[in-house]
Design a protein around this motif. Structure first.
Motif, PDB file in Angstrom:
ATOM      1  N   ILE A   2       0.430  -1.308   0.137  1.00 38.17           N
ATOM      2  CA  ILE A   2      -0.400   0.334  -0.275  1.00 38.17           C
ATOM      3  C   ILE A   2       0.814   1.032  -0.274  1.00 38.17           C
ATOM      4  N   LYS A   3       0.663   2.305  -1.131  1.00 39.39           N
ATOM      5  CA  LYS A   3       1.201   3.000  -0.765  1.00 39.39           C
ATOM      6  C   LYS A   3       0.765   5.167  -1.189  1.00 39.39           C
ATOM      7  N   LEU A   4       1.046   5.301   0.351  1.00 34.46           N
ATOM      8  CA  LEU A   4       0.574   6.738   0.632  1.00 34.46           C
ATOM      9  C   LEU A   4       1.232   7.774   0.218  1.00 34.46           C
ATOM     10  N   GLN A   5       0.088   8.621  -0.386  1.00 34.33           N
ATOM     11  CA  GLN A   5       0.984   9.843  -1.464  1.00 34.33           C
ATOM     12  C   GLN A   5       0.503  11.008  -0.792  1.00 34.33           C
ATOM     13  N   LYS A  16      -2.818   0.547  -4.081  1.00 35.08           N
ATOM     14  CA  LYS A  16      -2.262  -1.058  -3.925  1.00 35.08           C
ATOM     15  C   LYS A  16      -0.686  -0.934  -5.593  1.00 35.08           C
ATOM     16  N   VAL A  17       0.208  -1.209  -5.255  1.00 36.57           N
ATOM     17  CA  VAL A  17       1.337  -1.223  -6.266  1.00 36.57           C
ATOM     18  C   VAL A  17       1.803  -2.356  -6.039  1.00 36.57           C
ATOM     19  N   CYS A  23       4.693  -0.731  -9.684  1.00 35.08           N
ATOM     20  CA  CYS A  23       3.356   0.283 -10.290  1.00 35.08           C
ATOM     21  C   CYS A  23       2.126   0.425 -10.239  1.00 35.08           C
ATOM     22  N   HIS A  24       2.338   0.917 -10.466  1.00 35.47           N
ATOM     23  CA  HIS A  24       0.081   0.998 -10.049  1.00 35.47           C
ATOM     24  C   HIS A  24      -0.598  -0.219 -10.385  1.00 35.47           C
ATOM     25  N   LYS A  66       1.664  -8.145  -6.601  1.00 33.13           N
ATOM     26  CA  LYS A  66       2.096  -8.675  -7.818  1.00 33.13           C
ATOM     27  C   LYS A  66       1.341  -7.972  -8.938  1.00 33.13           C
ATOM     28  N   CYS A  67       1.979  -7.417 -10.093  1.00 35.17           N
ATOM     29  CA  CYS A  67       1.502  -6.987 -11.225  1.00 35.17           C
ATOM     30  C   CYS A  67       1.192  -7.819 -12.203  1.00 35.17           C
ATOM     31  N   GLU A  68       0.489  -8.298 -13.460  1.00 37.50           N
ATOM     32  CA  GLU A  68       1.152  -9.060 -13.946  1.00 37.50           C
ATOM     33  C   GLU A  68       2.086  -9.830 -14.479  1.00 37.50           C
TER      34      GLU A  68
END
Length: 72
Positions: A2-5, A16-17, A23-24, A66-68
């Motif tokens: 989880i990324k808080l910006q 969620k990255v 990556c997003h 995990k991204c694709e």
């Protein structure tokens, strides 16, 4: 992960990255990450709909993302 910006003007975004490449993956809301840390706590935590939050930990899909491309 989880990324808080937080931007300079105070806008906050939760996303969620991918744990590997960063990556997003998806946009999140505070309802997605609310947890009640212990059952011994006398605090009543409610989501934006007024429902009591009872989960005590984040789902695995928010902790181990995990991204694709990285999931291959």
């Amino acid at each position: 992960m989880i990324k808080l910006q937080i931007t300079a003007n105070g806008n906050q975004t939760l996303t969620k990255v991918c744990n590997d490449c960063g990556c997003h993956i998806d946009n999140l809301t505070t309802d997605d990450i609310l947890v009640k840390k212990t059952e011994l706590s006398e605090l009543t935590i409610k989501d934006s709909q007024g429902n009591e939050v009872t989960r005590t930990e984040l789902p695995d899909e928010l902790c181990n993302c995990k991204c694709e491309e990285c999931n291959d």
